[in-house]
Design an enzyme around this catalytic site. Sequence first.
Site, PDB file in Angstrom:
ATOM      1  N   SER A 183       0.815  -1.220   0.000  1.00  0.00           N
ATOM      2  CA  SER A 183       0.000   0.000   0.000  1.00  0.00           C
ATOM      3  C   SER A 183       0.849   1.271   0.000  1.00  0.00           C
ATOM      4  O   SER A 183       0.399   2.322  -0.452  1.00  0.00           O
ATOM      5  CB  SER A 183      -0.949   0.010   1.202  1.00  0.00           C
ATOM      6  OG  SER A 183      -0.217  -0.070   2.417  1.00  0.00           O
ATOM      7  N   ASP A 426      -3.140   6.706  11.941  1.00  0.00           N
ATOM      8  CA  ASP A 426      -2.356   6.036  10.897  1.00  0.00           C
ATOM      9  C   ASP A 426      -1.014   6.746  10.799  1.00  0.00           C
ATOM     10  O   ASP A 426      -0.918   7.843  10.231  1.00  0.00           O
ATOM     11  CB  ASP A 426      -3.106   6.094   9.564  1.00  0.00           C
ATOM     12  CG  ASP A 426      -2.356   5.402   8.423  1.00  0.00           C
ATOM     13  OD1 ASP A 426      -1.169   5.050   8.610  1.00  0.00           O
ATOM     14  OD2 ASP A 426      -2.951   5.226   7.349  1.00  0.00           O
ATOM     15  N   HIS A 429       1.075   5.280   6.614  1.00  0.00           N
ATOM     16  CA  HIS A 429       0.913   5.835   5.263  1.00  0.00           C
ATOM     17  C   HIS A 429       1.203   7.341   5.272  1.00  0.00           C
ATOM     18  O   HIS A 429       1.516   7.907   6.316  1.00  0.00           O
ATOM     19  CB  HIS A 429      -0.492   5.530   4.748  1.00  0.00           C
ATOM     20  CG  HIS A 429      -0.780   4.062   4.691  1.00  0.00           C
ATOM     21  ND1 HIS A 429      -1.422   3.399   5.713  1.00  0.00           N
ATOM     22  CD2 HIS A 429      -0.500   3.131   3.746  1.00  0.00           C
ATOM     23  CE1 HIS A 429      -1.526   2.109   5.407  1.00  0.00           C
ATOM     24  NE2 HIS A 429      -0.971   1.916   4.226  1.00  0.00           N
TER      25      HIS A 429
END
Length: 447
Positions: A183, A426, A429
């Site tokens: 990702s 998060d 990312h």
Amino acid sequence: MLHRWQKKRTHFPLIIALVLCIFLVCSILLTERSIQQIYGEDHRHTSLKQASLLKSTVLANSTFPSTSPVVLDRFTTCRSTVKYNGRKPGWMVTPKSLDPHGSDGSCDVFSGKWIFDNISYPLYNEQDCPYMSDQLACHKHGRSDLRYQHWRWQPHGCSLKKWNVIEMWEKLRGKRLMFVGDSLNRGQWISMVCLLQSVIPEDKRSMSPNAHLTIFRAEEYNATVEFLWAPLLVDSNSDDPVNHRLNERIMRPDSVLRHAALWEHADILVFNSYLWWRQGPVKLLWADQANGVCEEIDGLGGMELAMEAWANWVASNVKPLKKRVFFVTMSPTHLWNREWEEPGSEEGNCYDENIPIRDSLYWGSGSDLPTMQMVERVLSLLGSMVSVVNITQLSEYRKDGHPSVYRKFWEKLSSEQLRNPASYSDCIHWCLPGVPDVWNELLFHLL
């Protein structure tokens, strides 16, 4: 007369039949001989060519098993599990003597500092990119402090090549640029699409549906920018781009067959792999293991096996003058603010961080040194066949660049989590526009 005529009629067909048989036999013999004379060399050449092709195919795909194994999917399970016995694939790449970074030594573009620049950056606006991911669109999901978008990477002693979208498209004209990985690599792919799409008319561009391979196409340049989901590089039960959150991760340490069938035709390849190997042990199911018995290995050991299988594919298949291969180093996490804050600070992570780390020597535990050393060793075997995009140190400074709570969360958040934002932040990312845009500037510079 009648009897004489009848007698002649009796023998005449026999004579004709005998002549015809002799003629046919001679014709067959002559024809076979003629065929051998006319086509014999061609047949021999074809046989040799086929044998040569078969040999080259086997050599070129030496990372693949001799027989196609059962494809792994998210329903694959291990019948039983034993400890890893130390087995390695039966091939190894020959070390190359050339510099793995492909650098002329005049400038290390990976060593530098972040400069606040609200004139030149961001290189695009979040709302102007129709392909933006809700996982990375931080402003859309409530982040009001936009300073994370305005930082420029400045190497020490030189300058990074200034981004030019038309020049990049010219580099890509008639080519396939493919990002392969997890990702984080998908985030870099989305960044690249957002950087490129603005100059392509809406009716001259298209995006295929999200799948194992997702493709952005620009008709004017006959070019594509693609993303291939392959979080472990080798074949695994996590290769579904959507349903890959599994309790047991199973991989084939000796096969890249499933992914390589798609990436082998790309002109420019950008690989990454790291975070998926830091989630505990993995199970190995060798291609020739038909009884479902898996071996268990720690994440670093599994990654090393996968990297070696990938490196063997590169060494066997890549001609540097025809195909460019890049490997992006580990993307750091910022999960514990005690690593950059003063002692005694309240426990937290990247939540509510809005400026980069200033300490040029900072190195967090989110970037594992043994892993980097292993990756460097494997890449050094490939020499100039692979260019390294070393994003780790420059990204280490950017504790402010993660989505934190400003992204779409597909799972429902509990009331306890909502009371403590750091608990669901998060810090893996990256917001876009942001840090991955600089990764792509580095790629542009190296191209």
